[in-house]
Design an enzyme around this catalytic site. Structure first.
Site, short mmCIF file in Angstrom:
data_model
loop_
_atom_site.label_atom_id
_atom_site.label_comp_id
_atom_site.label_asym_id
_atom_site.label_seq_id
_atom_site.Cartn_x
_atom_site.Cartn_y
_atom_site.Cartn_z
CE1 TYR A 157 25.62 127.40 -18.03
CE2 TYR A 157 23.91 128.46 -16.72
CZ TYR A 157 24.55 127.31 -17.15
OH TYR A 157 24.11 126.07 -16.72
CE LYS A 161 22.73 125.86 -19.88
NZ LYS A 161 22.73 124.51 -20.50
N1 LIG Z 1 25.35 121.47 -12.50
C1 LIG Z 1 24.49 122.48 -12.42
O1 LIG Z 1 24.35 123.14 -11.38
C2 LIG Z 1 23.65 122.84 -13.61
C3 LIG Z 1 22.55 123.67 -13.41
C4 LIG Z 1 21.76 124.01 -14.49
C5 LIG Z 1 22.06 123.53 -15.74
N2 LIG Z 1 23.14 122.72 -15.91
C6 LIG Z 1 23.41 122.24 -17.27
O2 LIG Z 1 23.48 120.83 -17.25
C7 LIG Z 1 24.28 120.39 -18.34
C8 LIG Z 1 25.28 119.35 -17.85
O3 LIG Z 1 26.16 119.97 -16.95
P1 LIG Z 1 26.79 119.25 -15.67
O4 LIG Z 1 26.44 120.07 -14.51
O5 LIG Z 1 26.45 117.81 -15.67
O6 LIG Z 1 28.33 119.51 -15.94
P2 LIG Z 1 29.57 118.55 -16.19
O7 LIG Z 1 30.71 119.48 -16.38
O8 LIG Z 1 29.65 117.50 -15.13
O9 LIG Z 1 29.22 117.81 -17.57
C9 LIG Z 1 29.25 118.48 -18.79
C10 LIG Z 1 29.69 117.49 -19.87
O10 LIG Z 1 29.62 118.17 -21.14
C11 LIG Z 1 30.81 117.89 -21.86
N3 LIG Z 1 31.09 118.96 -22.79
C12 LIG Z 1 31.58 120.21 -22.54
N4 LIG Z 1 31.72 120.88 -23.69
C13 LIG Z 1 31.31 120.06 -24.68
C14 LIG Z 1 31.24 120.17 -26.09
N5 LIG Z 1 31.62 121.29 -26.74
N6 LIG Z 1 30.76 119.12 -26.79
C15 LIG Z 1 30.39 117.99 -26.16
N7 LIG Z 1 30.46 117.80 -24.84
C16 LIG Z 1 30.91 118.83 -24.11
C17 LIG Z 1 31.90 117.75 -20.80
O11 LIG Z 1 33.03 117.03 -21.28
C18 LIG Z 1 31.14 117.02 -19.68
O12 LIG Z 1 31.22 115.62 -19.83
C19 LIG Z 1 24.91 121.66 -18.94
O13 LIG Z 1 24.20 122.05 -20.08
C20 LIG Z 1 24.73 122.68 -17.84
O14 LIG Z 1 24.70 124.00 -18.32
C21 LIG Z 1 23.93 122.36 -14.89
#
Ligand SMILES: NC(=O)c1ccc[n+]([C@@H]2O[C@H](COP(=O)([O-])OP(=O)(O)OC[C@H]3O[C@@H](n4cnc5c(N)ncnc54)[C@H](O)[C@@H]3O)[C@@H](O)[C@H]2O)c1
Length: 253
Positions: A157, A161
């Site tokens: 991960y 990133k």
């Molecule tokens: N939540 C956190 O703490 C956090 C922190 C840093 C970065 N992020 C990043 O933010 C982004 C969104 O994550 P989130 O926290 O909202 O999570 P989440 O799980 O709520 O949303 C992720 C979405 O991506 C979709 N998804 C997964 N695999 C996919 C694919 N192969 N193709 C298309 N869609 C796909 C899922 O169906 C979901 O709707 C991600 O890139 C994650 O790495 C999240």
């Protein structure tokens, strides 16, 4: 609040969490939103939420690990709304929480395909369209605090990133004179399904994660969404190649 009236924004992974909040925020600010996800029910629910609030949105299935699905998503946006102004490469997975030596080739390949390949393929498809528009476009890639710091138990991960920031900076340089701005956002732990999954598998982690954040709380998806809008705002036209850390002070120390 900036206005995005007459602009078309494509948001990947917009069926949940940060992506859904970003899609809703763009729609509230006047943009037409192309919602994409692999989870069709959730993606369509985001569209309904936007339409119920009086906004304009459409849904297309897009698994970000497949380049041709990005090409189809951009083509659909252009066929439906004649243009693409904004690309938000947000879709991602958390991966398996495991020690460095226990991460498998499969863990690695899946993570690279979705969290890094998904951003690269998306940018290529979006930029090809933006180059055809005199107004250019704006791209925001969703990285993470794990894109600027190491993440014990999350080597693939963190590597993906960090890679997202390399793609962001390189594209920002290559397209700086083409009116295409490319930035990234690096959230710390934010309330979403992804973090909930992590907390469910290791409940003792929640308090430890919270203690890492000087503000003493997780982010809210709406807060990350507003920062993404700010990066795309017309008032912010001189900002490109940046990684904005939305982390409650985590990387300040
Ligand atoms: N939540 C956190 O703490 C956090 C922190 C840093 C970065 N992020 C990043 O933010 C982004 C969104 O994550 P989130 O926290 O909202 O999570 P989440 O799980 O709520 O949303 C992720 C979405 O991506 C979709 N998804 C997964 N695999 C996919 C694919 N192969 N193709 C298309 N869609 C796909 C899922 O169906 C979901 O709707 C991600 O890139 C994650 O790495 C999240």
């Amino acid at each position: 609040m900036s206005s995005f009236t007459n602009q078309v924004a494509l948001v990947s992974g917009a069926g949940s969490g940060i992506g859904r909040s970003t899609a809703l925020a763009f729609a509230q600010s006047g943009a037409t939103v192309m919602v994409s996800d692999v989870n069709d029910a959730n993606g369509q629910q985001t569209v309904s939420m936007i339409q119920d609030a009086g906004g304009q949105a459409s849904y297309i299935h897009c698994d970000v690990a497949h380049p041709e699905q990005h090409i189809a998503a951009v083509a659909y946006a252009v066929a439906t709304y004649s243009r693409l102004d904004i690309g938000i490469n947000n879709a991602g997975i958390g991966g398996r929480f495991a020690r460095f030596l226990d991460q498998t080739i499969r863990d690695w390949d899946t993570m690279m395909a979705v969290n890094l390949g998904g951003v690269f393929y998306g940018m290529q498809a979006q930029i090809r369209q933006m180059l055809q528009q005199p107004e250019g476009g704006k791209i925001v890639n969703v990285s993470s605090i794990a894109g600027v710091k190491g993440m014990p138990m999350g080597a693939p991960y963190s590597a993906a990133k960090h890679g997202v920031l390399g793609l962001t900076k390189t594209a920002a340089l290559e397209f700086a004179k083409k009116n295409i701005r490319v930035n990234a956002i690096c959230p710390v732990y934010t309330h979403s399904a992804m973090v909930q999954d992590l907390v469910n598998t290791a409940p003792e982690m929640e308090e430890r994660m919270r203690r890492l954040i000087p503000m003493g709380r997780f982010g809210q998806p709406e807060e990350i969404a507003q920062a993404i809008l700010w990066l795309c705002a017309p008032e912010n036209a001189f900002c490109t190649g940046q990684a904005l850390q939305m982390d409650g002070g985590t990387t300040a120390g």
